[in-house]
Design an enzyme around this catalytic site. Sequence first.
Site, PDB file in Angstrom:
ATOM      1  N   PRO A  83       0.832  -1.206   0.000  1.00  0.00           N
ATOM      2  CA  PRO A  83       0.000   0.000   0.000  1.00  0.00           C
ATOM      3  C   PRO A  83       0.870   1.261   0.000  1.00  0.00           C
ATOM      4  CG  PRO A  83      -0.768  -1.584   1.632  1.00  0.00           C
ATOM      5  CD  PRO A  83       0.545  -2.083   1.139  1.00  0.00           C
ATOM      6  N   GLU A  84       0.561   2.195  -0.883  1.00  0.00           N
ATOM      7  CA  GLU A  84       1.293   3.449  -0.948  1.00  0.00           C
ATOM      8  C   GLU A  84       0.389   4.580  -0.450  1.00  0.00           C
ATOM      9  OE1 GLU A  84       3.285   3.990  -4.703  1.00  0.00           O
ATOM     10  OE2 GLU A  84       4.059   1.951  -4.712  1.00  0.00           O
TER      11      GLU A  84
ATOM     12  N   HIS B 203      -4.366 -14.429  10.068  1.00  0.00           N
ATOM     13  CA  HIS B 203      -3.567 -13.198  10.082  1.00  0.00           C
ATOM     14  C   HIS B 203      -4.336 -11.970  10.564  1.00  0.00           C
ATOM     15  CE1 HIS B 203      -0.717 -15.658   7.934  1.00  0.00           C
ATOM     16  NE2 HIS B 203      -1.458 -15.699   6.847  1.00  0.00           N
TER      17      HIS B 203
ATOM     18  N   ARG C 259       2.299 -10.765   6.507  1.00  0.00           N
ATOM     19  CA  ARG C 259       3.760 -10.737   6.670  1.00  0.00           C
ATOM     20  C   ARG C 259       4.195 -10.118   7.997  1.00  0.00           C
ATOM     21  NH1 ARG C 259       5.619  -8.731   0.574  1.00  0.00           N
ATOM     22  NH2 ARG C 259       4.222 -10.109  -0.588  1.00  0.00           N
TER      23      ARG C 259
ATOM     24  N   LYS D 153      22.929  16.523  -6.578  1.00  0.00           N
ATOM     25  CA  LYS D 153      22.587  15.131  -6.284  1.00  0.00           C
ATOM     26  C   LYS D 153      22.824  14.284  -7.532  1.00  0.00           C
ATOM     27  CE  LYS D 153      20.772  15.448  -2.044  1.00  0.00           C
ATOM     28  NZ  LYS D 153      20.932  16.892  -1.800  1.00  0.00           N
TER      29      LYS D 153
END
Length: 271
Positions: free
Chosen positions: A2-3, A90, A109, A151
């Site tokens: 998920p972002e 889970h 996880r 950079k």
Amino acid sequence: MPELPEVEVCRQGIEPHVLNQTVDKVIVRNQQMRWPVSEDIDEVQGEEILAVERRAKYLLLKTVKGTLLLHLGMSGTIRVIDKAFPLKKHDHFDLVITTGKALRLNDPRRFGAILWLKGDVSAHPLLSALGPEPLTDNFPQGYLYEKSRNKSVPIKTFLMNNHIVVGVGNIYANESLFQAGIRPTTPAGKISRKRYDALTLIVKDVLAKAIKQGGTTLKDFTQSDGKPGYFAQELQVYGRGGEDCVVCGSTLKEIKQGGRATVYCSKCQAR
């Protein structure tokens, strides 16, 4: 994983069910997550949830006494359910509300987090060094250009650095760079102010559209009500390596950057 859009959709989904409601109890079925669940988490019981906020990919449920921090990790989901809803494998944590509803965290996880924080949460090590939120005025044109000077890291790596700006994860970095016509391997310091300003607006637009459509459906993500997001239908490059570019028809190339898949068009993203 998920972002930012997925987590924001989750925040929007759970807020109506818990805002200004009182916590009846917490149920911890697995103490060992990414970090051990806070031992004093029972202190949230009896507290009214005064705000449901998001910082980067962290959900923050604020009360007078403290803040419950939740993170979905790599594959976690939070759903609003009736407290008696049958358990699934889970299901590690329930936040039960006096209305009879519960927020249930499922995380195969166990890379997620369940922490109870006191005081100023912005000073916590997980949050204190984060960059600005991309959908706020704290992420203006000119910001990326100034941060990128001297950079040498690739622009995609730079854009995904949460110390620079939060929430531009792998999916949305791929999509934003494609729309901006910037090759993901270009050194961040070699990109002009004009191109950065365009990229800034594109990042905001891509993330806003993803939120509006409920996020991007990957195999592990669903909204808080269990419905899938639909932004996957809008993806132009992510997950399409070897396919034709939707703009020019060239074959999209796929490489690895920092262990993550990068897909781009060598013609549309020439430099």
